[in-house]
Design an enzyme around this catalytic site. Structure first.
Site, short mmCIF file in Angstrom:
data_model
loop_
_atom_site.label_atom_id
_atom_site.label_comp_id
_atom_site.label_asym_id
_atom_site.label_seq_id
_atom_site.Cartn_x
_atom_site.Cartn_y
_atom_site.Cartn_z
N TYR A 11 60.30 -28.77 71.98
CA TYR A 11 59.04 -28.01 71.98
C TYR A 11 57.84 -28.89 72.35
O TYR A 11 57.15 -28.64 73.33
CB TYR A 11 58.87 -27.38 70.60
N ILE A 12 57.60 -29.94 71.58
CA ILE A 12 56.43 -30.78 71.84
C ILE A 12 56.69 -31.71 73.02
O ILE A 12 55.82 -31.94 73.86
CB ILE A 12 56.04 -31.56 70.56
N ASN A 35 69.21 -29.43 70.23
CA ASN A 35 68.24 -28.48 69.66
C ASN A 35 67.28 -28.01 70.75
O ASN A 35 66.10 -27.75 70.50
CB ASN A 35 67.46 -29.15 68.51
N SER A 124 54.45 -37.27 61.41
CA SER A 124 54.11 -35.94 60.88
C SER A 124 53.22 -36.06 59.66
O SER A 124 53.31 -37.03 58.91
CB SER A 124 55.42 -35.23 60.47
N ALA A 125 52.39 -35.08 59.45
CA ALA A 125 51.53 -35.03 58.26
C ALA A 125 52.37 -34.89 57.00
O ALA A 125 51.86 -35.07 55.89
CB ALA A 125 50.57 -33.85 58.37
N TYR A 148 63.85 -35.31 55.33
CA TYR A 148 63.19 -35.32 56.66
C TYR A 148 61.90 -36.12 56.58
O TYR A 148 61.65 -37.02 57.37
CB TYR A 148 62.90 -33.88 57.14
N LYS A 152 60.50 -39.98 58.31
CA LYS A 152 59.25 -40.30 59.01
C LYS A 152 58.54 -41.47 58.32
O LYS A 152 58.05 -42.40 58.98
CB LYS A 152 58.33 -39.08 59.04
N LEU A 199 56.04 -20.57 60.15
CA LEU A 199 55.28 -19.32 60.15
C LEU A 199 55.09 -18.71 61.52
O LEU A 199 55.43 -17.55 61.76
CB LEU A 199 53.92 -19.56 59.50
N ARG A 230 46.89 -24.31 56.27
CA ARG A 230 47.40 -25.39 57.09
C ARG A 230 46.47 -25.68 58.26
O ARG A 230 45.67 -24.83 58.63
CB ARG A 230 48.79 -25.03 57.65
N ARG A 292 57.53 -20.77 48.25
CA ARG A 292 58.71 -21.50 48.76
C ARG A 292 58.72 -22.88 48.12
O ARG A 292 57.70 -23.57 48.08
CB ARG A 292 58.61 -21.60 50.28
N ASP A 295 56.50 -26.25 49.00
CA ASP A 295 55.24 -25.98 49.72
C ASP A 295 54.04 -26.50 48.93
O ASP A 295 54.04 -26.43 47.69
CB ASP A 295 55.05 -24.47 49.92
C1 WQD Z 1 53.11 -22.81 57.01
C2 WQD Z 1 52.60 -21.85 55.94
C3 WQD Z 1 54.21 -21.40 54.23
C4 WQD Z 1 57.00 -19.23 56.84
C5 WQD Z 1 56.47 -27.62 58.25
C6 WQD Z 1 57.16 -28.90 57.90
C7 WQD Z 1 56.37 -30.06 58.45
C8 WQD Z 1 56.11 -29.87 59.93
C9 WQD Z 1 55.46 -28.53 60.22
C10 WQD Z 1 57.69 -31.19 61.18
C11 WQD Z 1 53.00 -22.28 54.53
C12 WQD Z 1 53.87 -20.14 55.01
C13 WQD Z 1 55.92 -19.96 56.35
C14 WQD Z 1 57.19 -17.89 56.41
C15 WQD Z 1 55.22 -18.06 55.06
N1 WQD Z 1 57.32 -29.99 60.66
N2 WQD Z 1 55.05 -19.38 55.49
N3 WQD Z 1 56.28 -17.35 55.54
O1 WQD Z 1 55.69 -25.95 55.78
O2 WQD Z 1 53.31 -26.42 56.56
O3 WQD Z 1 55.21 -27.59 57.65
O4 WQD Z 1 56.32 -27.51 59.65
O5 WQD Z 1 57.06 -32.21 61.19
O6 WQD Z 1 57.13 -31.22 58.24
O7 WQD Z 1 57.15 -29.03 56.49
O8 WQD Z 1 54.87 -25.16 58.06
O9 WQD Z 1 55.06 -23.03 59.27
O10 WQD Z 1 56.83 -23.61 57.52
O11 WQD Z 1 54.51 -23.00 56.78
O12 WQD Z 1 54.41 -17.56 54.26
O13 WQD Z 1 58.16 -17.19 56.81
O14 WQD Z 1 53.17 -20.57 56.16
O15 WQD Z 1 54.34 -21.12 52.84
O16 WQD Z 1 51.93 -21.94 53.65
P1 WQD Z 1 54.74 -26.26 56.88
P2 WQD Z 1 55.40 -23.67 57.95
#
Ligand code: WQD
Length: 338
Positions: A11-12, A35, A124-125, A148, A152, A199, A230, A292, A295
């Site tokens: 992707y990136i 992937n 990653s953050a 994971y 990092k 998300l 986020r 989740r 989170d």
């Molecule tokens: C974002 C928000 C969820 C799905 C992850 C990895 C991180 C990085 C980026 C690699 C949160 C909410 C999500 C859903 C929801 N990846 N959500 N319903 O968790 O911030 O970061 O991806 O480097 O390492 O941890 O991203 O998109 O999963 O979640 O409500 O079906 O959306 O709770 O608040 P996240 P996310």
């Protein structure tokens, strides 16, 4: 520069390949397509108008990785390749540690053997751990809550020590916040296999009719509307950040440089839903579900260092991110063809 892009069909990585070509660099992609799909390369060649050399190599194979450097005159490396699903890493920690660390070791060994001194690493953050002070700065302490994230943190430490041992090396770790969006052409974008963990791709699949509805993981967080906040950053802004970091590295002091790539703004789940409905004209049905595990309530960057040292700024809004995601998803309802 001739840049080896590991995970360049991802992707990136794919979005960064386009930005590298646009900036006048040559690219060589290394990807094992575990992937990602070969179709992405054809899309990239169509978008850039050039042939893109691809080596299908498992980077944990030290010899095969070194062979790529023996055949290609590489000046710099951007390392995206790696396993990246948080939940999967909890179920398969050994595979995550072995794959993500061994692939990095292979690249570092091949770089040393072939006199390549410039590396940009996809961090990653997530390295800011479970209770970050907001906004996150590069000096914030690092930790992790899953294998994971630990890969990092560990790879950043390896890079810091390797860079300190050889003053010819210039290495950057870019800490991404939440990458979303797609190339404005709609021809490349995020194409997770199976049920999306993240998300934005899940929302996009609801909008295009692949999923019934979205589960919002918790609405009782200490945030303005109770849902998770986020720092969503457009993948094209992120790609531009990689080119800026690569070109900056030739002028920085030896060692490891760390830069946050984020907008500095927090956006909630409900705000993403509303933005996507505006962008797509589609209703996004959702139900509130339990939080989740793992989170955090909120995460957003202090991007000042990247702004001032790289001259890089995130330019796109959440509406741009949703519009570009929708163009990709509606043009490719089932993602990339096999
Ligand atoms: C974002 C928000 C969820 C799905 C992850 C990895 C991180 C990085 C980026 C690699 C949160 C909410 C999500 C859903 C929801 N990846 N959500 N319903 O968790 O911030 O970061 O991806 O480097 O390492 O941890 O991203 O998109 O999963 O979640 O409500 O079906 O959306 O709770 O608040 P996240 P996310």
């Amino acid at each position: 520069m001739r840049v080896l892009v590991s995970g360049g069909a991802g992707y990136i990585g794919s979005h960064t390949v386009i930005r590298l070509v646009q900036a006048g660099h040559d690219v060589v992609v290394v990807d094992d397509f575990s992937n990602s799909k070969p179709t992405v390369i054809a899309r990239l060649e169509g978008l850039t108008g050039i042939r893109i050399p691809v080596h299908v190599v498992d980077l944990t194979d030290v010899d095969k990785t070194e062979q790529v450097f023996a055949h290609e005159q590489i000046d710099a490396v951007i390392h995206f390749a790696g396993f990246k699903a948080v939940g999967e890493s909890v179920a398969k920690p050994l595979e995550y540690y072995q794959n993500n660390l061994d692939s990095t070791f292979s690249l570092l060994r091949a770089m040393r053997r072939h006199g390549v001194h410039t590396l940009v690493f996809s961090s990653s953050a997530t390295v800011y751990g479970a209770e970050p002070v907001l906004p996150m700065t590069e000096d914030s302490p690092t930790s992790a809550t899953n294998p994971y994230g630990w890969t990092k943190v560990m790879i950043e430490q390896v890079l810091r020590d390797v860079a300190a041992s050889d003053d010819a090396l210039r290495i950057a770790a870019l800490r991404y916040f939440n990458p979303v969006g797609a190339h404005p052409s709609g021809q490349i974008g995020e194409d997770p296999s199976g049920i999306p963990n993240n998300l934005m791709p899940f929302v996009a699949q609801v909008a295009v009719g692949r999923r019934e509805s979205l589960s919002v993981f918790g609405d009782n967080y200490p945030t303005p509307d109770g849902t998770g906040v986020r720092d969503y950053i457009h993948v094209d802004d992120l790609a531009a950040g990689h080119v800026a970091a690569l070109e900056r590295l030739v002028a920085v002091d030896p060692g490891l440089s760390v830069w946050n790539l984020g907008t500095g703004k927090g956006v909630s789940v409900l705000e993403v839903i509303k933005a996507f409905e505006r962008a797509s004209g589609r209703d996004i049905p959702y139900q509130i579900a339990p939080r989740r595990a793992g989170d955090i309530a909120a995460s957003y960057a202090d991007p000042t260092r990247a702004n001032t040292e790289l001259g890089w700024y995130a330019t796109k809004t959440i509406d741009d991110m949703c519009a570009d995601t929708w163009r990709w998803q509606s043009s490719n309802p089932n993602g990339y063809p096999d």
